[in-house]
Design an enzyme around this catalytic site. Structure first.
Site, PDB file in Angstrom:
ATOM      1  N   GLU A  69      -1.064   1.231  -5.126  1.00 11.62           N
ATOM      2  CA  GLU A  69      -0.933   0.013  -4.345  1.00 11.62           C
ATOM      3  C   GLU A  69      -0.870  -1.202  -5.273  1.00 11.62           C
ATOM      4  OE1 GLU A  69      -4.188   0.242  -1.485  1.00 11.62           O
ATOM      5  OE2 GLU A  69      -4.127   2.421  -1.751  1.00 11.62           O
TER       6      GLU A  69
ATOM      7  N   HIS B 222       0.854  -1.205   0.000  1.00  8.65           N
ATOM      8  CA  HIS B 222       0.000   0.000   0.000  1.00  8.65           C
ATOM      9  C   HIS B 222       0.888   1.253   0.000  1.00  8.65           C
ATOM     10  CE1 HIS B 222      -2.972   2.897   1.301  1.00  8.65           C
ATOM     11  NE2 HIS B 222      -3.892   1.998   1.655  1.00  8.65           N
TER      12      HIS B 222
END
EC number: 5.1.3.15
Length: 299
Positions: free
Chosen positions: A271, A168
């Site tokens: 991400e 992320h």
């Protein structure tokens, strides 16, 4: 041969490591094996350095590269095959549980002119609380002229395991309103900020409002073009067919207690992920590696 330089440091409540190699410095928290800073000497930081990030025991860190595993995002939005892996009556937190687990520094070794640093999170006997599966994790970082991040899941149990996951990454940008993302033209995506509507990308991705999108069947390489900082951040993914792109914009940022109200222009999350239909199924004995390599190229 480079000399591995790994120094134990503290960031508020968390034990961390400062890793230096040539002109690069990397900061990693033991909690979550969480990269929270990466910068090369004389360059703008590649990772967004959130001044409001909280380094507290048991709390996810909002900056750097959170490891989301064995589910991504809101648990109930995951496919049934992922949800079926969990066996607990307790509420399931977003992004899984390994981002607040304590990982072990397993190795720091020279590989030619590169430095490799490995962090491991072995599955305890009986699996993790509420997730009773024998899947071991390793996060390998390789520093050469790029930063290579690889998350390997190895199923040493006797049952097939299904999971979703993401690296992320919060990137530092000059101003998200002035950057574009290359490599998405023509791709289908889910616009979660617009009721999970299915849409198609046309041209470069520009940012003019809150953005929370899941791009499907993404190519191996994407680029963040940042003309104000005269650079292109190149992302090269492996083991992934889905990409999540997020910026909270004004109102969402105000609702976050670990981001300044005016913090959103300096960051952009891209991400590298396995989400929705792009889940990972691990038969007994199988492994899967989710990875991304990051570099900054002068325009």
């Amino acid at each position: 041969m480079p000399t591995p330089h790994v120094e134990a440091v503290k960031q508020d409540e968390l034990d961390c490591w400062r890793i230096r190699h040539n002109d690069a410095e990397l900061m990693v928290a033991q909690q979550g094996a969480h990269i929270f800073s990466y910068q090369r000497q004389g360059e703008q930081p590649l990772i967004w350095q959130n001044p409001e990030a909280v380094f507290k025991t048991g709390k996810g860190i909002r900056t750097g590269v959170p490891v989301c595993w064995p589910w991504f995002g809101v648990f109930d939005r995951n496919p049934q095959s992922v949800k079926a892996m969990r066996q607990s009556e307790q509420p399931a937190g977003a992004h899984g549980f390994v981002r607040t687990a304590l990982w072990t520094l397993a190795a720091a070794e020279a590989e030619g002119n590169a430095l490799r640093v490995d962090f491991v999170l072995p599955a305890p006997a009986g699996g993790f609380p509420g997730w009773p599966h024998q899947v071991d994790l390793k996060l390998s970082l390789l520093l050469d002229d790029q930063l290579h991040i690889r998350l390997t899941s190895h199923n040493r149990g006797t049952d097939t395991v299904t999971l979703s996951q993401a690296l992320h990454t919060y990137f530092a940008v000059s101003d998200v309103r002035n950057v574009q993302v290359e490599g998405l033209d023509g791709l289908a995506y889910i616009d979660t900020a617009d009721g999970w509507a299915e849409k198609t990308q046309s041209g470069l991705l520009h940012f003019t409002a809150e953005t929370d999108r899941i791009y499907l069947d993404t190519p191996t390489q994407l680029n963040i073009v940042d003309k104000d900082w005269q650079r292109r951040i190149q992302l090269t993914a492996e083991g992934s067919r889905s990409t999540v792109i997020w910026n909270p914009w004004t109102e969402r940022a105000k609702a976050l207690d670990d981001m300044a109200d005016d913090g959103w222009p300096g960051m952009l999350c891209i991400e590298t992920a396995n989400v929705l239909d792009d889940v990972v199924k691990l038969a007994p004995g199988e492994s899967h590696t989710l990875g991304v390599s990051l570099s900054a190229i002068t325009l």
